[in-house]
Design an enzyme around this catalytic site. Sequence first.
Site, PDB file in Angstrom:
ATOM      1  N   GLY A 120      -7.062   6.792  -9.876  1.00  0.00           N
ATOM      2  CA  GLY A 120      -8.075   7.829  -9.691  1.00  0.00           C
ATOM      3  C   GLY A 120      -7.501   9.043  -9.000  1.00  0.00           C
ATOM      4  O   GLY A 120      -8.206   9.772  -8.301  1.00  0.00           O
ATOM      5  N   GLY A 121      -6.184   9.259  -9.172  1.00  0.00           N
ATOM      6  CA  GLY A 121      -5.549  10.443  -8.602  1.00  0.00           C
ATOM      7  C   GLY A 121      -5.483  10.438  -7.084  1.00  0.00           C
ATOM      8  O   GLY A 121      -5.328  11.492  -6.467  1.00  0.00           O
ATOM      9  N   SER A 198      -2.192   4.038 -13.069  1.00  0.00           N
ATOM     10  CA  SER A 198      -2.312   5.469 -12.794  1.00  0.00           C
ATOM     11  C   SER A 198      -1.899   5.756 -11.355  1.00  0.00           C
ATOM     12  O   SER A 198      -0.776   5.451 -10.967  1.00  0.00           O
ATOM     13  CB  SER A 198      -3.749   5.928 -13.094  1.00  0.00           C
ATOM     14  OG  SER A 198      -3.843   7.325 -13.126  1.00  0.00           O
ATOM     15  N   GLU A 316      -0.800   9.288 -23.420  1.00  0.00           N
ATOM     16  CA  GLU A 316      -1.198   9.409 -22.012  1.00  0.00           C
ATOM     17  C   GLU A 316      -1.915  10.722 -21.710  1.00  0.00           C
ATOM     18  O   GLU A 316      -2.816  10.777 -20.866  1.00  0.00           O
ATOM     19  CB  GLU A 316       0.046   9.303 -21.114  1.00  0.00           C
ATOM     20  CG  GLU A 316       0.695   7.937 -21.079  1.00  0.00           C
ATOM     21  CD  GLU A 316      -0.017   6.954 -20.165  1.00  0.00           C
ATOM     22  OE1 GLU A 316      -1.079   7.295 -19.619  1.00  0.00           O
ATOM     23  OE2 GLU A 316       0.503   5.832 -20.000  1.00  0.00           O
ATOM     24  N   HIS A 433      -4.851   7.500 -21.645  1.00  0.00           N
ATOM     25  CA  HIS A 433      -4.512   6.980 -20.316  1.00  0.00           C
ATOM     26  C   HIS A 433      -5.561   5.990 -19.823  1.00  0.00           C
ATOM     27  O   HIS A 433      -6.756   6.259 -19.845  1.00  0.00           O
ATOM     28  CB  HIS A 433      -4.422   8.164 -19.350  1.00  0.00           C
ATOM     29  CG  HIS A 433      -4.029   7.792 -17.961  1.00  0.00           C
ATOM     30  ND1 HIS A 433      -2.798   7.293 -17.644  1.00  0.00           N
ATOM     31  CD2 HIS A 433      -4.724   7.839 -16.790  1.00  0.00           C
ATOM     32  CE1 HIS A 433      -2.725   7.069 -16.345  1.00  0.00           C
ATOM     33  NE2 HIS A 433      -3.891   7.389 -15.801  1.00  0.00           N
TER      34      HIS A 433
END
Length: 522
Positions: A120-121, A198, A316, A433
């Site tokens: 989730g970054g 991720s 991606e 992604h």
Amino acid sequence: MTSNGDNSVVVNTTSGRVRGQTIHVLDTSVDQFLNIPFAEPPVGALRFAKPVPIQKPFDGIMDGTKMGNACPQRASQYSSNTYVEDEDCLVLNIWTPNMGNNSSSKQTSLKPVMFWIYGGGLATGSISKFNGGPLATHDIVFVAANYRLGPLGFLYGGREDAPGNQGFYDQLLALKWVRDNIHAFGGDRDEITIFGGSAGSWSISAHILSPLSKGLFKRAIMQSGAHLYNKDRDVITKSEALAQAKGLAKQLKCSESEDWLEFLRKVDAKELVKYANPTNFPLVGTEYLPLPTQQALQDKLYYSDIDLMAGCLSNEGSVLSRGILPAKDDLTLDDFKTSVNIVNQIFKDIDVQKVVNYYVKNGDTSSSLALRRGFYDFFGDIIMKMPTFLFAKQFATNGRNNGKNVYFYELTFQSKSFAEMYKCNDEISGIGHGMEIPFVFGVPFIPGQQMPFTDTERQFSRDVMKMWTNFAKYGTPDPNWPQLLSDENVPKVKNLNPNPSVQVFDDPYATIYNEFWKDYYL
């Protein structure tokens, strides 16, 4: 562990006694424990600080049958969430093969542990989205832990009580909690595999690189992501991170006379995350990550005594481009260049015209479709494919003689249901992604899920779960899956697909690396 007749199970931990429940998944009984705290609430003076272990066990029995809070976060640009958010969020969930009453004379052997880190970054996400039940039916113990996000998890104050990378310290403390307690759930503390997708995969690379995580796990799986970018400078420097943090205080009307960090400690968390960046990045030159990745790999200053499995997806960039590339149908060359410039502001030293010349196929800069496809490919390469592959390859190259296994995959199969879930059901989005995650977690077998799945998709999910759990158990996902450098001159990448046209790709990223990225990463 004690079992009661009402399907409840009670386990004693360093956090206190917790009551879970026995559930049924894939015709098997699994014990589920939710919302177990592993740290003191990171509030007040502990906001922005390293997490503190539980000081006094809970008096009584904690209810481990309901999901806990998610950490406060900005709205995700990729999916909606219905989390209940609160700073008191440092909890973990566990699913373990049903052990019954362990007071019986029959001794059950301890199981390998799989410790999941969500993506989730480093700005969004929660363990509540991940049901470990199907994986636990494969004779492993599954654990997932929350960690702080956005400014709460990654703000850098340039001092001991705001060291940066707080979210990684949260993950580290959860991992230590697992090592201290997992035997009570039937897990083996010496057989831990950490895995993540991720930004969770970025986190895995950070734990491999950090001296603080060394020795806490035996294996690692990196699903799309590694902290490995521009070799000449990191994504964000300490001085830039400090300036960002002070700028946040100023935005929130901190006066010049106030201690800006103490001011931010008193701001309502909901207000704080409104100003959060959509993505955060690991901060190097810190206690957690002393060295840039390239230097750590070059000098072999990282945790090399592990088996590693890593991989990426064919497309991606399609999902990840959504926050950057305009969504309009008539994309222009100017839109493309503007979007590449946005990426350049993050990763630096990108020649926009070279990107146009290389990634827009046949030079068709008047075609909106060609421009969109070209940007998807470019962004997927720079942020996911190249970093993940090069990290794994360098890890394998350095450890060629240490007896450890390194594997790599590329998912080339699209599930129609997952394509709809990820909004990749158009002409060019492809295998976007994150689309491996539902297969890894056995989503087709989670009770109550409503999506239709074909027999092929259901069997493929079974196969993927078996590969992942086999890796956690034995360090080998499948006997027919060659190691990345089994032929040192031709890296081998497994084609992860239920009906593959070829079983293994021979060095599939060589051309694009040699023609475009060779001087950028290493």
